[in-house]
Design a protein around this motif. Structure first.
Motif, PDB file in Angstrom:
ATOM      1  N   TYR A  16       0.857  -1.180   0.000  1.00 11.68           N
ATOM      2  CA  TYR A  16       0.000   0.000   0.000  1.00 11.68           C
ATOM      3  C   TYR A  16       0.889   1.224   0.000  1.00 11.68           C
ATOM      4  N   ARG A  17       0.667   2.100  -0.945  1.00 10.30           N
ATOM      5  CA  ARG A  17       1.465   3.333  -1.049  1.00 10.30           C
ATOM      6  C   ARG A  17       0.696   4.460  -0.357  1.00 10.30           C
ATOM      7  N   THR A  18       1.265   4.956   0.746  1.00 12.19           N
ATOM      8  CA  THR A  18       0.615   6.037   1.485  1.00 12.19           C
ATOM      9  C   THR A  18       0.538   7.286   0.617  1.00 12.19           C
ATOM     10  N   VAL A  19      -0.629   7.920   0.608  1.00 12.41           N
ATOM     11  CA  VAL A  19      -0.843   9.101  -0.224  1.00 12.41           C
ATOM     12  C   VAL A  19      -0.780  10.383   0.603  1.00 12.41           C
ATOM     13  N   ALA A  20      -1.371  10.352   1.794  1.00 13.49           N
ATOM     14  CA  ALA A  20      -1.354  11.541   2.667  1.00 13.49           C
ATOM     15  C   ALA A  20      -1.175  11.059   4.107  1.00 13.49           C
ATOM     16  N   ASP A  21      -2.086  11.456   4.996  1.00 17.34           N
ATOM     17  CA  ASP A  21      -1.957  11.063   6.403  1.00 17.34           C
ATOM     18  C   ASP A  21      -2.995  10.019   6.794  1.00 17.34           C
ATOM     19  N   GLU A  22      -3.483   9.256   5.784  1.00 18.06           N
ATOM     20  CA  GLU A  22      -4.581   8.322   6.056  1.00 18.06           C
ATOM     21  C   GLU A  22      -4.191   7.205   7.022  1.00 18.06           C
ATOM     22  N   VAL A  23      -2.932   6.762   6.987  1.00 14.76           N
ATOM     23  CA  VAL A  23      -2.503   5.679   7.883  1.00 14.76           C
ATOM     24  C   VAL A  23      -2.516   6.160   9.332  1.00 14.76           C
ATOM     25  N   ASP A  24      -1.955   7.339   9.586  1.00 21.47           N
ATOM     26  CA  ASP A  24      -1.932   7.887  10.947  1.00 21.47           C
ATOM     27  C   ASP A  24      -3.344   8.153  11.461  1.00 21.47           C
ATOM     28  N   LEU A  25      -4.200   8.690  10.594  1.00 18.29           N
ATOM     29  CA  LEU A  25      -5.569   8.992  11.015  1.00 18.29           C
ATOM     30  C   LEU A  25      -6.338   7.712  11.336  1.00 18.29           C
ATOM     31  N   TYR A  26      -6.130   6.689  10.515  1.00 18.71           N
ATOM     32  CA  TYR A  26      -6.831   5.431  10.778  1.00 18.71           C
ATOM     33  C   TYR A  26      -6.341   4.802  12.085  1.00 18.71           C
ATOM     34  N   GLU A  27      -5.034   4.835  12.310  1.00 16.04           N
ATOM     35  CA  GLU A  27      -4.506   4.269  13.560  1.00 16.04           C
ATOM     36  C   GLU A  27      -5.088   4.981  14.770  1.00 16.04           C
ATOM     37  N   ALA A  28      -5.225   6.305  14.676  1.00 19.21           N
ATOM     38  CA  ALA A  28      -5.822   7.064  15.780  1.00 19.21           C
ATOM     39  C   ALA A  28      -7.287   6.650  15.965  1.00 19.21           C
ATOM     40  N   ALA A  29      -8.004   6.470  14.860  1.00 24.12           N
ATOM     41  CA  ALA A  29      -9.409   6.057  14.941  1.00 24.12           C
ATOM     42  C   ALA A  29      -9.526   4.663  15.552  1.00 24.12           C
ATOM     43  N   TYR A  30      -8.617   3.761  15.157  1.00 27.01           N
ATOM     44  CA  TYR A  30      -8.680   2.405  15.714  1.00 27.01           C
ATOM     45  C   TYR A  30      -8.378   2.406  17.209  1.00 27.01           C
ATOM     46  N   SER A  31      -7.500   3.306  17.636  1.00 25.33           N
ATOM     47  CA  SER A  31      -7.119   3.330  19.056  1.00 25.33           C
ATOM     48  C   SER A  31      -8.316   3.621  19.958  1.00 25.33           C
ATOM     49  N   VAL A  32      -9.329   4.290  19.413  1.00 31.30           N
ATOM     50  CA  VAL A  32     -10.553   4.542  20.181  1.00 31.30           C
ATOM     51  C   VAL A  32     -11.719   3.722  19.614  1.00 31.30           C
ATOM     52  N   ARG A  33     -11.395   2.767  18.724  1.00 30.81           N
ATOM     53  CA  ARG A  33     -12.374   1.855  18.104  1.00 30.81           C
ATOM     54  C   ARG A  33     -13.506   2.612  17.419  1.00 30.81           C
ATOM     55  N   MET A  34     -13.149   3.719  16.787  1.00 33.76           N
ATOM     56  CA  MET A  34     -14.151   4.503  16.061  1.00 33.76           C
ATOM     57  C   MET A  34     -14.582   3.758  14.798  1.00 33.76           C
ATOM     58  N   PRO A  35     -15.882   3.572  14.578  1.00 31.18           N
ATOM     59  CA  PRO A  35     -16.325   3.004  13.302  1.00 31.18           C
ATOM     60  C   PRO A  35     -15.875   3.919  12.163  1.00 31.18           C
ATOM     61  N   MET A  36     -15.410   3.328  11.068  1.00 32.26           N
ATOM     62  CA  MET A  36     -14.841   4.126   9.987  1.00 32.26           C
ATOM     63  C   MET A  36     -15.521   3.854   8.652  1.00 32.26           C
ATOM     64  N   MET A  37     -15.617   4.921   7.855  1.00 32.02           N
ATOM     65  CA  MET A  37     -16.176   4.858   6.508  1.00 32.02           C
ATOM     66  C   MET A  37     -15.081   5.283   5.527  1.00 32.02           C
ATOM     67  N   LEU A  38     -14.791   4.421   4.542  1.00 28.15           N
ATOM     68  CA  LEU A  38     -13.823   4.741   3.500  1.00 28.15           C
ATOM     69  C   LEU A  38     -14.606   5.129   2.253  1.00 28.15           C
ATOM     70  N   LYS A  39     -14.476   6.377   1.828  1.00 22.26           N
ATOM     71  CA  LYS A  39     -15.276   6.906   0.720  1.00 22.26           C
ATOM     72  C   LYS A  39     -14.392   7.134  -0.495  1.00 22.26           C
ATOM     73  N   GLY A  40     -14.863   6.671  -1.651  1.00 17.73           N
ATOM     74  CA  GLY A  40     -14.095   6.916  -2.859  1.00 17.73           C
ATOM     75  C   GLY A  40     -14.562   6.049  -4.003  1.00 17.73           C
ATOM     76  N   PRO A  41     -14.085   6.330  -5.211  1.00 21.40           N
ATOM     77  CA  PRO A  41     -14.536   5.601  -6.402  1.00 21.40           C
ATOM     78  C   PRO A  41     -14.042   4.159  -6.421  1.00 21.40           C
ATOM     79  N   THR A  42     -14.652   3.376  -7.277  1.00 22.08           N
ATOM     80  CA  THR A  42     -14.291   1.969  -7.437  1.00 22.08           C
ATOM     81  C   THR A  42     -12.832   1.823  -7.838  1.00 22.08           C
ATOM     82  N   GLY A  43     -12.147   0.872  -7.207  1.00 26.13           N
ATOM     83  CA  GLY A  43     -10.793   0.514  -7.640  1.00 26.13           C
ATOM     84  C   GLY A  43      -9.724   1.527  -7.331  1.00 26.13           C
TER      85      GLY A  43
END
Length: 267
Positions: A16-43
Protein backbone atom coordinates in the motif's frame (compact mmCIF):
# COMPACT_ATOMS: atom_id res chain seq x y z
CA UNK A 1 -6.25 -16.63 19.15
CA UNK A 2 -8.86 -19.28 18.33
CA UNK A 3 -8.60 -21.25 15.05
CA UNK A 4 -12.00 -19.83 14.08
CA UNK A 5 -10.63 -16.31 13.89
CA UNK A 6 -6.97 -17.11 13.16
CA UNK A 7 -7.81 -17.82 9.50
CA UNK A 8 -8.73 -14.15 9.02
CA UNK A 9 -5.29 -12.78 9.93
CA UNK A 10 -3.52 -10.94 7.09
CA UNK A 11 -0.21 -12.80 7.20
CA UNK A 12 1.71 -11.14 4.38
CA UNK A 13 2.21 -7.39 4.14
CA UNK A 14 -0.05 -6.01 1.39
CA UNK A 15 1.57 -3.35 -0.78
CA UNK A 16 0.00 0.00 0.00
CA UNK A 17 1.46 3.33 -1.05
CA UNK A 18 0.62 6.04 1.48
CA UNK A 19 -0.84 9.10 -0.22
CA UNK A 20 -1.35 11.54 2.67
CA UNK A 21 -1.96 11.06 6.40
CA UNK A 22 -4.58 8.32 6.06
CA UNK A 23 -2.50 5.68 7.88
CA UNK A 24 -1.93 7.89 10.95
CA UNK A 25 -5.57 8.99 11.01
CA UNK A 26 -6.83 5.43 10.78
CA UNK A 27 -4.51 4.27 13.56
CA UNK A 28 -5.82 7.06 15.78
CA UNK A 29 -9.41 6.06 14.94
CA UNK A 30 -8.68 2.40 15.71
CA UNK A 31 -7.12 3.33 19.06
CA UNK A 32 -10.55 4.54 20.18
CA UNK A 33 -12.37 1.85 18.10
CA UNK A 34 -14.15 4.50 16.06
CA UNK A 35 -16.33 3.00 13.30
CA UNK A 36 -14.84 4.13 9.99
CA UNK A 37 -16.18 4.86 6.51
CA UNK A 38 -13.82 4.74 3.50
CA UNK A 39 -15.28 6.91 0.72
CA UNK A 40 -14.09 6.92 -2.86
CA UNK A 41 -14.54 5.60 -6.40
CA UNK A 42 -14.29 1.97 -7.44
CA UNK A 43 -10.79 0.51 -7.64
CA UNK A 44 -8.94 3.40 -5.98
CA UNK A 45 -7.39 1.37 -3.13
CA UNK A 46 -9.97 1.33 -0.30
CA UNK A 47 -9.88 -2.44 0.16
CA UNK A 48 -6.10 -2.62 -0.15
CA UNK A 49 -5.84 0.11 2.48
CA UNK A 50 -7.94 -1.77 5.03
CA UNK A 51 -5.99 -4.98 4.33
CA UNK A 52 -2.76 -3.09 4.94
CA UNK A 53 -4.06 -1.54 8.16
CA UNK A 54 -5.28 -4.92 9.47
CA UNK A 55 -1.80 -6.32 8.77
CA UNK A 56 -0.09 -3.33 10.41
CA UNK A 57 -2.28 -3.57 13.51
CA UNK A 58 -2.03 -7.37 13.65
CA UNK A 59 -5.82 -7.76 13.70
CA UNK A 60 -7.99 -10.31 11.86
CA UNK A 61 -9.98 -8.88 8.95
CA UNK A 62 -13.38 -10.27 7.96
CA UNK A 63 -14.59 -8.84 4.64
CA UNK A 64 -18.21 -8.94 3.51
CA UNK A 65 -19.06 -8.04 -0.11
CA UNK A 66 -22.46 -6.38 0.28
CA UNK A 67 -25.23 -6.91 -2.23
CA UNK A 68 -28.91 -6.13 -2.57
CA UNK A 69 -29.94 -9.72 -1.70
CA UNK A 70 -28.01 -9.74 1.57
CA UNK A 71 -30.23 -10.19 4.62
CA UNK A 72 -29.60 -9.35 8.25
CA UNK A 73 -29.24 -13.11 8.88
CA UNK A 74 -26.37 -13.22 6.37
CA UNK A 75 -24.54 -10.76 8.62
CA UNK A 76 -25.45 -11.86 12.14
CA UNK A 77 -26.14 -15.60 11.75
CA UNK A 78 -28.93 -18.17 11.51
CA UNK A 79 -30.09 -21.56 12.73
CA UNK A 80 -29.06 -24.45 10.47
CA UNK A 81 -30.48 -27.96 10.32
CA UNK A 82 -28.07 -30.90 10.35
CA UNK A 83 -28.10 -34.59 11.33
CA UNK A 84 -28.14 -33.83 15.04
CA UNK A 85 -30.88 -31.22 14.85
CA UNK A 86 -30.68 -27.45 14.70
CA UNK A 87 -27.55 -25.48 15.48
CA UNK A 88 -26.71 -21.80 15.43
CA UNK A 89 -24.07 -20.50 13.04
CA UNK A 90 -22.66 -17.02 13.58
CA UNK A 91 -22.50 -14.71 10.58
CA UNK A 92 -19.36 -12.70 9.76
CA UNK A 93 -20.44 -9.68 11.82
CA UNK A 94 -21.10 -11.83 14.89
CA UNK A 95 -17.75 -13.65 14.51
CA UNK A 96 -15.92 -10.31 14.26
CA UNK A 97 -17.74 -8.91 17.30
CA UNK A 98 -17.12 -12.03 19.42
CA UNK A 99 -13.44 -12.48 18.65
CA UNK A 100 -12.21 -8.94 18.07
CA UNK A 101 -11.73 -8.70 14.31
CA UNK A 102 -12.09 -5.73 12.00
CA UNK A 103 -15.32 -6.29 10.04
CA UNK A 104 -15.18 -4.64 6.62
CA UNK A 105 -18.49 -4.18 4.81
CA UNK A 106 -17.45 -3.51 1.23
CA UNK A 107 -19.79 -1.28 -0.85
CA UNK A 108 -22.28 -1.15 2.02
CA UNK A 109 -24.64 1.05 -0.01
CA UNK A 110 -25.48 -2.03 -2.10
CA UNK A 111 -27.11 -3.66 0.94
CA UNK A 112 -30.74 -3.05 1.77
CA UNK A 113 -31.32 -0.37 4.38
CA UNK A 114 -33.13 -2.78 6.68
CA UNK A 115 -29.97 -4.90 6.67
CA UNK A 116 -27.56 -2.08 7.47
CA UNK A 117 -29.66 -1.11 10.52
CA UNK A 118 -28.32 -4.20 12.35
CA UNK A 119 -24.91 -2.52 12.64
CA UNK A 120 -26.30 0.46 14.60
CA UNK A 121 -25.95 -1.02 18.12
CA UNK A 122 -22.29 -1.84 17.33
CA UNK A 123 -21.51 1.71 16.20
CA UNK A 124 -22.37 3.66 19.33
CA UNK A 125 -21.50 3.50 23.02
CA UNK A 126 -23.39 0.21 23.46
CA UNK A 127 -21.07 -1.85 21.21
CA UNK A 128 -23.46 -4.79 21.27
CA UNK A 129 -24.95 -7.09 18.63
CA UNK A 130 -28.41 -8.48 19.43
CA UNK A 131 -28.93 -11.99 18.04
CA UNK A 132 -32.70 -11.80 18.24
CA UNK A 133 -33.39 -15.25 16.79
CA UNK A 134 -31.06 -16.81 19.36
CA UNK A 135 -32.03 -14.55 22.25
CA UNK A 136 -28.41 -13.53 22.86
CA UNK A 137 -26.74 -10.15 23.25
CA UNK A 138 -23.14 -10.25 22.03
CA UNK A 139 -20.91 -7.69 23.76
CA UNK A 140 -18.29 -6.62 21.24
CA UNK A 141 -14.71 -7.70 21.97
CA UNK A 142 -12.43 -4.76 22.95
CA UNK A 143 -10.50 -5.15 19.66
CA UNK A 144 -13.60 -5.14 17.43
CA UNK A 145 -14.03 -2.38 14.86
CA UNK A 146 -16.47 -1.97 12.00
CA UNK A 147 -15.37 -0.38 8.71
CA UNK A 148 -17.56 0.29 5.68
CA UNK A 149 -16.69 1.38 2.17
CA UNK A 150 -18.90 3.69 0.22
CA UNK A 151 -18.79 5.05 -3.32
CA UNK A 152 -20.38 8.54 -3.34
CA UNK A 153 -20.49 8.38 -7.14
CA UNK A 154 -23.29 5.84 -6.91
CA UNK A 155 -25.49 7.94 -4.64
CA UNK A 156 -29.18 8.01 -5.49
CA UNK A 157 -32.40 8.30 -3.53
CA UNK A 158 -32.75 4.53 -3.82
CA UNK A 159 -29.15 3.73 -2.94
CA UNK A 160 -27.70 5.93 -0.27
CA UNK A 161 -26.91 5.55 3.40
CA UNK A 162 -29.30 7.02 5.90
CA UNK A 163 -28.02 10.01 7.86
CA UNK A 164 -28.64 7.97 11.02
CA UNK A 165 -26.08 5.49 9.68
CA UNK A 166 -23.54 7.95 8.23
CA UNK A 167 -23.27 9.95 11.43
CA UNK A 168 -22.07 6.92 13.36
CA UNK A 169 -18.79 6.83 11.43
CA UNK A 170 -15.61 8.75 11.00
CA UNK A 171 -14.72 9.05 7.31
CA UNK A 172 -11.60 9.03 5.15
CA UNK A 173 -11.79 10.26 1.56
CA UNK A 174 -9.97 8.25 -1.09
CA UNK A 175 -9.41 9.15 -4.70
CA UNK A 176 -7.13 8.10 -7.50
CA UNK A 177 -3.55 9.03 -6.54
CA UNK A 178 -1.54 11.84 -8.10
CA UNK A 179 0.14 10.95 -11.41
CA UNK A 180 3.60 10.11 -10.03
CA UNK A 181 2.26 8.06 -7.12
CA UNK A 182 -0.16 6.11 -9.31
CA UNK A 183 2.66 5.46 -11.80
CA UNK A 184 4.77 4.10 -8.95
CA UNK A 185 1.91 1.83 -7.80
CA UNK A 186 1.24 0.43 -11.29
CA UNK A 187 4.95 -0.20 -11.91
CA UNK A 188 5.36 -1.93 -8.54
CA UNK A 189 2.26 -4.11 -8.86
CA UNK A 190 2.83 -5.24 -12.45
CA UNK A 191 6.56 -5.10 -13.16
CA UNK A 192 6.18 -2.82 -16.19
CA UNK A 193 8.65 0.00 -16.67
CA UNK A 194 7.96 3.39 -15.12
CA UNK A 195 7.61 4.76 -18.66
CA UNK A 196 4.83 2.33 -19.59
CA UNK A 197 3.16 2.74 -16.20
CA UNK A 198 3.13 6.51 -16.73
CA UNK A 199 1.47 6.07 -20.14
CA UNK A 200 -1.23 3.88 -18.61
CA UNK A 201 -1.89 6.48 -15.91
CA UNK A 202 -2.12 9.22 -18.55
CA UNK A 203 -4.75 7.20 -20.43
CA UNK A 204 -6.71 6.79 -17.19
CA UNK A 205 -6.54 10.51 -16.45
CA UNK A 206 -8.04 11.31 -19.84
CA UNK A 207 -10.85 8.81 -19.26
CA UNK A 208 -11.57 10.20 -15.79
CA UNK A 209 -12.20 13.59 -17.35
CA UNK A 210 -15.09 11.96 -19.23
CA UNK A 211 -16.87 10.86 -16.06
CA UNK A 212 -20.33 12.40 -16.19
CA UNK A 213 -19.89 13.07 -19.91
CA UNK A 214 -20.69 9.60 -21.18
CA UNK A 215 -18.87 7.50 -18.59
CA UNK A 216 -20.35 6.49 -15.23
CA UNK A 217 -16.92 5.70 -13.81
CA UNK A 218 -13.38 6.48 -14.91
CA UNK A 219 -10.59 3.96 -15.40
CA UNK A 220 -9.52 2.74 -11.96
CA UNK A 221 -6.05 1.99 -10.61
CA UNK A 222 -7.14 -1.67 -10.45
CA UNK A 223 -7.80 -1.66 -14.21
CA UNK A 224 -4.38 -0.14 -14.88
CA UNK A 225 -2.82 -2.99 -12.92
CA UNK A 226 -4.73 -5.47 -15.10
CA UNK A 227 -3.38 -3.76 -18.22
CA UNK A 228 0.18 -3.66 -16.90
CA UNK A 229 -0.01 -7.33 -15.90
CA UNK A 230 -0.96 -8.33 -19.43
CA UNK A 231 1.81 -6.19 -20.93
CA UNK A 232 4.30 -7.88 -18.58
CA UNK A 233 3.12 -11.23 -19.96
CA UNK A 234 3.95 -10.11 -23.49
CA UNK A 235 0.55 -8.90 -24.65
CA UNK A 236 0.85 -6.01 -27.12
CA UNK A 237 0.04 -2.76 -25.23
CA UNK A 238 -2.77 -1.66 -27.58
CA UNK A 239 -4.54 -5.00 -27.24
CA UNK A 240 -3.99 -5.06 -23.46
CA UNK A 241 -5.46 -1.57 -23.08
CA UNK A 242 -8.46 -2.28 -25.29
CA UNK A 243 -9.20 -5.43 -23.30
CA UNK A 244 -8.76 -4.05 -19.78
CA UNK A 245 -9.31 -0.29 -19.98
CA UNK A 246 -11.84 0.36 -22.76
CA UNK A 247 -14.14 -2.63 -23.29
CA UNK A 248 -15.12 -3.16 -19.62
CA UNK A 249 -16.36 0.37 -18.94
CA UNK A 250 -18.49 1.26 -21.97
CA UNK A 251 -20.48 -0.27 -24.82
CA UNK A 252 -21.12 3.07 -26.49
CA UNK A 253 -19.37 3.05 -29.91
CA UNK A 254 -18.49 6.77 -29.84
CA UNK A 255 -17.08 6.55 -26.31
CA UNK A 256 -15.08 3.47 -27.26
CA UNK A 257 -13.64 5.33 -30.24
CA UNK A 258 -12.66 8.24 -28.00
CA UNK A 259 -10.97 5.96 -25.49
CA UNK A 260 -9.27 3.92 -28.21
CA UNK A 261 -7.91 7.17 -29.63
CA UNK A 262 -6.52 8.08 -26.21
CA UNK A 263 -4.81 4.67 -26.00
CA UNK A 264 -3.37 5.10 -29.51
CA UNK A 265 -1.94 8.49 -28.51
CA UNK A 266 0.35 6.82 -25.95
CA UNK A 267 0.95 3.43 -27.57
Amino acid sequence: MSPEIDQYLVRNMPYYRTVADEVDLYEAAYSVRMPMMLKGPTGCGKTRFIEYMAWKLGKPLITVACNEDMTASDLVGRFLLDASGTRWQDGPLAIAARFGAICYLDEVVEARQDTTVVIHPLTDARRVLPLEKKGELVQAHPDFQIVISYNPGYQSLMKDLKQSTKQRFGALDFNYPAHDIETEIVAHETGVSVEIAGKLVSIAERARNLKGHGLDEGISTRMLIYAGSLITKGVEPLAACHMTLVRPITDDPDMRDALDAAVSTFF
